[in-house]
Enzyme design. Structure first.
Site: not given
Length: 441
Positions: A185, A213-215
């Site tokens: 991320d 960014t991951d989410i």
């Protein structure tokens, strides 16, 4: 139909909020909806955050998500502690060798089943292939091409199950010179522009407070799987989904990306301020901070007149339009800060109430969950975990006909459902014991 009949300020635990009371008429019964993905099986070969977020959202909608984990350690986030949930005395004895359940793992693995399989053994690969044959969706976040070397790539799985939806979540996608690079991320936040625009203008770049960014990638992957399920209804064929952090983050640059693509305008850091709207940022007051967002000229006039008691400020040629306020940002921000520092936060929150100018206190996490709106909306749910007892989780974010989807299962402890899933695949109890002895499961 809703009729607003009351508006006032209320302070609880230092939190000031709008409180609206409504009378309701002709409202449909709030019955929720049946789980739309009931009967859909998802083979979850993901770990950490982006992939588990996607599969959790599918599980929330009723899918049977089987999380396949590494035999001895499981998902990396199982060891990301403290904090962890304490182990209760009634915990299953077969789980006694495991560490406490980490808060990080518990955050994104509700409504799933867990089994462990050693991919490096032929017997383990055979188990996974049997799961592929019986699944509607496979979600994985290995480095691009890694599963193909194990005989579990898209083409391999497609031969086993032509209707399979195969979602690959990577750092940089399945093509391009960075396709083999691992995705993290913070690395993609840096490389795809987000970190460049995050932080104060006179300070170094900063990451976002959560792995945004991951989410975002998990949300994109969840939506893509839903679209692929609809596509399969129309074509009868499976789909290979290429979802990655890099593309997702660039898509998430929104107007900042458009400013560059349309006008060649490079972005810069503005802290909490908005590059195109002033005043629209966090301001200090005597004992804390406020977020104020006067997004148009009318709101700015109200701010000057009704809140700050400076009506002449709105008539100043430097500030009369938003374009002028952007050009004279520093002067205006300094004037507002000087005014706000004359009183404490409670005074200003009371002053803003009911005027239509967007504002909010900067709440910490405790204050966030104590917020009256959070309590009214039921943003946290309590579930019974076999190892940790009663634990609280963030509830699914969306309501359907007034009800959220249920948390049917607590996040699983490592290998909690291995025996159950193996029996569903047709393995006998004796075979399961033998495979456990070999370290295959």
């Amino acid at each position: 139909m809703l009729r607003n009949i009351h508006l006032r300020a209320r302070a609880r635990g230092g939190i000031f909020v709008h409180v609206r009371r409504y009378q309701t008429h002709d409202v449909r019964p709030q019955t929720g909806i049946p789980p739309p993905l009931k009967g859909i099986r998802v083979l979850d070969l993901t770990r950490v955050l982006a992939g588990p977020t996607a599969t959790m959202l599918l599980a929330d909608l009723g899918a049977d998500v089987i999380k396949v984990e590494e035999v001895s350690r499981g998902d990396d986030t199982r060891t990301w502690s403290p904090p962890s949930a304490p182990i209760v005395a009634s915990a299953p004895p077969e789980s006694a060798h495991l560490p406490p359940e980490s808060a990080y793992f518990l955050a994104v693995n509700r409504n799933k089943r867990s089994m462990t399989v050693n991919f490096k053994s032929p017997e383990g690969l055979d188990i996974v292939r049997k799961l592929v044959a019986r699944s509607d969706v496979l979600v994985e976040n290995f480095i691009s091409g890694k599963l193909a070397t194990m005989g579990l790539g898209w083409e391999d799985c497609r031969k086993i199950n032509p209707r399979l939806i195969y979602a690959s979540i990577t750092g940089y996608g399945q093509t391009g010179p960075y396709r083999k690079a691992a995705g993290y991320d913070v690395v993609v936040e840096a490389e795809a522009g987000l970190m460049h625009i995050t932080g104060e203008s006179d300070r170094p770049p900063s990451k976002v407070g959560v792995a945004a960014t991951d989410i975002a990638t998990g949300l994109y992957a969840h939506g893509a799987v839903m679209a692929a399920l609809i596509s399969r209804q129309q074509t009868g064929e499976g789909v290979w989904i290429d979802c990655n952090l890099f593309d997702s983050q660039i898509a998430g640059l929104a107007n900042i990306a458009s400013n560059y693509l349309i006008a060649g305008q490079e972005a810069s850091r503005h802290g909490t301020a908005h590059p195109s709207v002033v005043p629209y940022q966090v301001f200090p007051c005597r004992d804390g901070f406020l977020m104020i967002g006067a997004g148009n000229d009318k709101q700015f006039r109200i701010l000057c007149d009704k809140v700050l008691g400076k009506p002449a400020l709105a008539l100043d040629p430097r500030f009369v339009t938003n374009e002028a306020r952007v050009a004279h940002r520093a002067e205006l921000v300094r004037i507002i800060e000087d005014a706000l520092m004359q009183h404490d936060r409670a005074h200003w929150l009371e002053s803003f109430m009911g005027l239509g100018v967007p504002f909010a206190p900067i709440n910490d996490i405790q204050q966030t969950f104590a917020h009256p709106q959070a309590a009214a909306r039921g943003v946290a749910v309590e579930v019974e975990h076999p190892r940790a007892g009663k634990i609280k989780l963030v509830a699914p974010a969306v309501s359907y006909n007034g009800e959220r989807m249920k948390v049917r299962r607590p996040p699983p402890w490592l290998s909690e459902h291995t025996q159950e899933v193996m029996e569903e695949l047709g393995y006998t109890p004796e075979q399961v014991v033998e495979l456990r002895g070999k370290g295959v499961i």
